[in-house]
Design a protein around this motif. Sequence first.
Motif, PDB file in Angstrom:
ATOM      1  N   LEU A   1     112.246  -5.427  51.599  1.00 42.36           N
ATOM      2  CA  LEU A   1     112.053  -6.530  52.399  1.00 42.36           C
ATOM      3  C   LEU A   1     113.015  -6.741  53.446  1.00 42.36           C
ATOM      4  O   LEU A   1     113.963  -6.847  53.144  1.00 42.36           O
ATOM      5  N   VAL A   2     112.473  -6.958  54.753  1.00 40.38           N
ATOM      6  CA  VAL A   2     113.453  -7.143  55.666  1.00 40.38           C
ATOM      7  C   VAL A   2     113.418  -8.449  56.574  1.00 40.38           C
ATOM      8  O   VAL A   2     114.512  -8.940  56.832  1.00 40.38           O
ATOM      9  N   LYS A   3     112.302  -9.080  56.708  1.00 42.77           N
ATOM     10  CA  LYS A   3     112.125 -10.067  57.307  1.00 42.77           C
ATOM     11  C   LYS A   3     112.144 -11.591  56.575  1.00 42.77           C
ATOM     12  O   LYS A   3     111.636 -11.488  55.423  1.00 42.77           O
ATOM     13  N   SER A   4     112.630 -12.430  57.101  1.00 46.30           N
ATOM     14  CA  SER A   4     112.739 -14.031  56.339  1.00 46.30           C
ATOM     15  C   SER A   4     111.476 -14.243  56.236  1.00 46.30           C
ATOM     16  O   SER A   4     110.556 -14.173  57.184  1.00 46.30           O
ATOM     17  N   GLY A   5     111.161 -14.655  55.084  1.00 46.55           N
ATOM     18  CA  GLY A   5     109.993 -15.208  54.570  1.00 46.55           C
ATOM     19  C   GLY A   5     108.862 -14.064  54.307  1.00 46.55           C
ATOM     20  O   GLY A   5     107.652 -14.331  53.831  1.00 46.55           O
ATOM     21  N   GLU A   6     109.244 -13.041  54.293  1.00 46.69           N
ATOM     22  CA  GLU A   6     108.381 -11.737  54.180  1.00 46.69           C
ATOM     23  C   GLU A   6     107.577 -11.792  52.772  1.00 46.69           C
ATOM     24  O   GLU A   6     108.285 -11.911  51.798  1.00 46.69           O
TER      25      GLU A   6
END
Lengths: 117, 108
Positions: free
Chosen positions: B49-54
């Motif tokens: 997981l890379v993105k905030s809130g993903e």
Amino acid sequence: EAEVAQSPRYKITEKSQAVAFWCDPISGHATLYWYRQILGQGPELLVQFQDESVVDDSQLPKDRFSAERLKGVDSTLKIQPAELGDSAMYLCASSPWGTGIWNTEAFFGQGTRLTVV
Amino acid sequence: GQQVMQIPQYQHVQEGEDFTTYCNSSTTLSNIQWYKQRPGGHPVFLIQLVKSGEVKKQKRLTFQFGEAKKNSSLHITATQTTDVGTYFCAGAGNMLTFGGGTRLMVKP
């Protein structure tokens, strides 16, 4: 399918002796990790290489442990002298590029189970 | 240095029940990865997981990355005996730091 190769799979050594582990990462992988995993715990990072350079070795007990990756390909982890508390699984992993935002999945080898007696 | 903590350490469930493990980092992460280790085996990558809130899903597994990029969770719906193993999160900054893992045991 390409794999990370480690040898030996098992090693029994006496306290105060020297021991060495070898790792051959997946071809083309720039990042190589050595982890130590005590039974029932998570892998603890000992050293991380980016090509032939050490990115981090802050958890490596440098008085007795050494690691090298001379040509940026395979790597050797050495313990001298071995102590009873070094008994653990030593895992090698590699990834195509493993620092910062470019960090990608790590592929693990089968590990070397070390028993110090 | 970067520290990654996971809870719970162990979880026994009846087959068909849900399971959740939580992961917290002491520092903001570039990304977080999840691995599964079967008894006697080595860690195997599940997801990143890379993105905030993903939020990502893999069949019965749902992975979340917190808004501050310091925490994550893995939820398994309707566990099966094949889900047995230890689940690790690994926080990626300049290094890849593993949590202590959550060992999942499933009673048939």
